[in-house]
Design a protein around this motif. Structure first.
Motif, short mmCIF file in Angstrom:
data_model
loop_
_atom_site.label_atom_id
_atom_site.label_comp_id
_atom_site.label_asym_id
_atom_site.label_seq_id
_atom_site.Cartn_x
_atom_site.Cartn_y
_atom_site.Cartn_z
N ALA A 43 0.83 -1.21 0.00
CA ALA A 43 0.00 0.00 0.00
C ALA A 43 0.86 1.26 0.00
O ALA A 43 0.57 2.23 -0.71
CB ALA A 43 -0.95 -0.01 1.19
N VAL A 44 1.91 1.26 0.80
CA VAL A 44 2.80 2.42 0.87
C VAL A 44 3.47 2.66 -0.48
O VAL A 44 3.51 3.80 -0.98
CB VAL A 44 3.85 2.22 1.98
N LEU A 45 3.98 1.59 -1.09
CA LEU A 45 4.66 1.73 -2.38
C LEU A 45 3.70 2.16 -3.48
O LEU A 45 4.03 3.01 -4.31
CB LEU A 45 5.34 0.41 -2.76
N SER A 46 2.50 1.57 -3.48
CA SER A 46 1.55 1.88 -4.56
C SER A 46 1.10 3.33 -4.50
O SER A 46 0.91 3.97 -5.53
CB SER A 46 0.35 0.94 -4.49
N SER A 47 0.93 3.86 -3.29
CA SER A 47 0.51 5.25 -3.16
C SER A 47 1.55 6.19 -3.73
O SER A 47 1.23 7.24 -4.27
CB SER A 47 0.24 5.59 -1.69
N GLU A 48 2.81 5.81 -3.62
CA GLU A 48 3.89 6.67 -4.10
C GLU A 48 4.15 6.50 -5.59
O GLU A 48 4.52 7.45 -6.27
CB GLU A 48 5.18 6.36 -3.33
N GLU A 49 3.94 5.29 -6.12
CA GLU A 49 4.39 4.99 -7.47
C GLU A 49 3.31 5.05 -8.55
O GLU A 49 3.63 5.28 -9.72
CB GLU A 49 5.01 3.58 -7.50
N LEU A 50 2.06 4.85 -8.19
CA LEU A 50 1.05 4.74 -9.22
C LEU A 50 0.63 6.09 -9.82
O LEU A 50 0.12 6.14 -10.94
CB LEU A 50 -0.19 4.03 -8.67
N GLY A 51 0.81 7.13 -9.06
CA GLY A 51 0.47 8.45 -9.59
C GLY A 51 -1.01 8.70 -9.72
O GLY A 51 -1.43 9.51 -10.55
N LEU A 52 -1.83 8.02 -8.91
CA LEU A 52 -3.27 8.22 -8.96
C LEU A 52 -3.69 9.29 -7.97
O LEU A 52 -2.97 9.61 -7.01
CB LEU A 52 -4.01 6.91 -8.65
N ARG A 53 -4.87 9.82 -8.16
CA ARG A 53 -5.39 10.83 -7.25
C ARG A 53 -5.66 10.22 -5.87
O ARG A 53 -5.46 10.86 -4.84
CB ARG A 53 -6.67 11.43 -7.82
N SER A 54 -6.10 8.97 -5.86
CA SER A 54 -6.44 8.32 -4.59
C SER A 54 -6.17 6.82 -4.71
O SER A 54 -6.62 6.18 -5.66
CB SER A 54 -7.91 8.57 -4.25
N VAL A 55 -5.44 6.26 -3.75
CA VAL A 55 -5.14 4.84 -3.73
C VAL A 55 -5.39 4.32 -2.32
O VAL A 55 -4.88 4.87 -1.33
CB VAL A 55 -3.68 4.54 -4.13
N GLU A 56 -6.19 3.27 -2.19
CA GLU A 56 -6.43 2.63 -0.90
C GLU A 56 -6.24 1.14 -1.09
O GLU A 56 -7.02 0.49 -1.78
CB GLU A 56 -7.85 2.91 -0.40
N VAL A 57 -5.21 0.61 -0.48
CA VAL A 57 -4.95 -0.82 -0.48
C VAL A 57 -4.86 -1.24 0.96
O VAL A 57 -3.95 -0.83 1.69
CB VAL A 57 -3.65 -1.16 -1.23
N GLN A 58 -5.80 -2.07 1.43
CA GLN A 58 -5.86 -2.40 2.83
C GLN A 58 -6.61 -3.70 3.04
O GLN A 58 -7.38 -4.13 2.18
CB GLN A 58 -6.56 -1.29 3.61
N PRO A 59 -6.40 -4.34 4.17
CA PRO A 59 -7.19 -5.55 4.50
C PRO A 59 -8.61 -5.16 4.86
O PRO A 59 -8.85 -4.06 5.38
CB PRO A 59 -6.44 -6.15 5.69
N ASP A 60 -9.55 -6.04 4.59
CA ASP A 60 -10.93 -5.80 4.96
C ASP A 60 -11.13 -6.35 6.37
O ASP A 60 -11.28 -7.55 6.58
CB ASP A 60 -11.88 -6.51 3.98
#
Length: 467
Positions: free
Chosen positions: A449-466
């Motif tokens: 989640a930390v890496l994707s938020s920095e690398e994907l370049g999207l306006r909003s990224v949420e990667v987390q366990p449910d």
């Protein structure tokens, strides 16, 4: 609703569990005194700020604040503070408090724009008082001059369950509701969703709206579950005739069981340039055995060039159900799938193959789909991991993706790698909630989640366990 006693310096009020309805009559007693210095900052507070403060207060607190001085009392009467009201009628004392609600409407009715009406679940001793209270209130409301209601919503009516055994009271309630709708002239939004009326009752309410002056002004019509469960409204000529009277629809929200090729023809004839969003709910509690051909959808596209179709799927459906609904030439905009095991369904639990469903979506709508949401809490015949990766790779116009399901951590990494490689300029929001993870996998997911938020370049990224 429970009444509150009024103090010597406080206006009368009627309280419900969620809000307070205050009659706008000031006490004859002396205004509340306050000690204010000549240079008090309250004197310099702009009117806009005072209106904002009033907006955060309950009615009885607003009334107390209005008693401070003449200026604050003048702000208290600002029309924008009284644009919206949610009335609740519940219990044996519903009739007692209707008088207070009517007084409220008498005082601020010309300012009111958004009206929400809620009827508490009746029992043997409360059905009649609630019905009479609603009937009295709506009858009084239509007599107020200069009433300009633009949004009207009835919540939690649910006649099939709540009012099922109270025919006389239910009839009185529907009669009052129909008369109120028929008198409206400025409605822009009408929401009768979840009413679960009989065919006769539902047609009466819909006909009232279709024959009212508001038929030319209603932009948003929400009639999902207007009729009782399993009623095929598309087979009823009265339904099509009523729908044809609305000439300014921008958003229409209904069940798949209310739509067929003739209904599409009605829409393309009467809402050609106005219709923007056409939301269709496919419920696993209802049959969806009829098909709409690709030719009918193509004609619909030609007739309603600005219309965007949104499909909402509720519960576990068969793969054939999905394929039947997902015809070619549908001007698809959004697909929202809630395949939740706890949701009631009359389908064979093994008849849904979500991997095949996703493959069908990719092959049919890869160049159209803009928003995609999937909540999936059970096992598919085939793992959906590869199908999800392919969907994000092939659907080139996706802007918003929300996924809540059990997938492998490797799949999450593949999704992020795919998006990073493409450096998407269209996709703006990605939400991945991964189910059924071990503590080690949760820790690994947080790192992704930390890496994707920095690398994907999207306006909003949420990667987390449910959780």
């Amino acid at each position: 609703m429970a009444s509150s006693s009024s103090s010597e310096n406080q206006p009368k009020a009627v309280k419900s569990s969620s809000s307070t309805y205050t009659v706008l009559t000031r006490s004859k007693s002396k205004n509340l005194s306050v000690c204010r210095s000549a240079d008090s900052w309250w004197d310099k507070l702009p009117d806009e700020a005072l209106i904002l403060v009033y907006g955060y207060l309950e009615d009885h607190d607003r009334a107390s604040m209005s008693s401070v001085c003449k200026h604050w009392n003048s702000i208290f009467k600002t029309p924008t503070l009284w644009r919206e009201r949610h009335f609740i009628f519940v219990g044996m004392r519903a009739l007692d408090h209707t008088k207070k609600a009517c007084e409220f409407i008498t005082n601020v009715g010309p300012h009111l724009r958004r009206l929400v009406l809620e009827c508490g679940h009746p029992v043997l001793h409360t059905a009649r008082p609630i019905a009479e209270a609603v009937s009295t209130f709506l009858g009084h409301t239509i007599k107020i001059p200069q009433m300009r209601i633009s949004h009207f919503k009835v919540v939690y009516l649910d006649c099939y369950h709540s009012w099922r055994f109270f025919d006389l009271s239910r009839g009185k309630l529907i009669d009052a509701l129909s008369k109120f709708i028929r008198k409206q002239r400025t409605l822009r939004k009408l929401d009768l969703s979840g009413a679960h009326l009989t065919s006769a009752e539902g047609m009466r309410c819909l006909s009232s709206a279709a024959q009212s002056p508001a038929r030319k002004t209603i932009h948003y019509l929400h009639i999902k579950d207007l009729f009782e469960l399993r009623y095929p409204a598309f087979q009823d000529n009265r339904f099509r005739d009523n729908l044809a009277r609305f000439t300014s629809l921008r958003q229409l929200y209904l069940n798949y069981l209310y739509v067929d090729e003739l209904v599409l023809q009605v829409l393309r004839t009467n809402s050609r340039t106005s219709l923007q969003y056409f939301r269709i709910v496919v419920d696993s509690c209802e049959p969806c055995n009829h098909s709409i051909s690709a030719y009918a959808w193509r004609d619909f596209c030609d007739g309603c060039p600005y219309a965007k179709v949104v499909f909402h799927f509720l519960g576990k459906l068969s793969t054939e159900d999905y394929r039947r609904v997902f015809a070619r030439c549908v001007p698809i905009y959004e697909i929202d799938i809630l395949s939740w095991d706890r949701y009631p369904s009359d389908r064979d639990p093994n008849s849904e193959d979500m991997s095949a469903v996703l493959a069908h979506i990719i092959s049919t709508y890869s160049a159209q789909l803009v928003n995609f949401r999937l909540a999936f809490d059970h096992l598919s015949n085939e793992p959906i991991d590869s199908a999800l990766v392919m969907l994000l790779d092939r659907c080139t116009k996706l802007k918003d993706v929300c996924i809540n399901t059990a997938i492998r951590i490797d799949t999450v990494e593949k999704i992020c790698a795919t998006l990073k490689k493409k450096r998407p300029r269209v996709l703006e929001h990605l939400e991945l909630k991964v189910r059924d993870l071990t503590p080690e996998e949760v820790a690994r997911l947080r790192g992704i989640a930390v890496l994707s938020s920095e690398e994907l370049g999207l306006r909003s990224v949420e990667v987390q366990p449910d959780d």
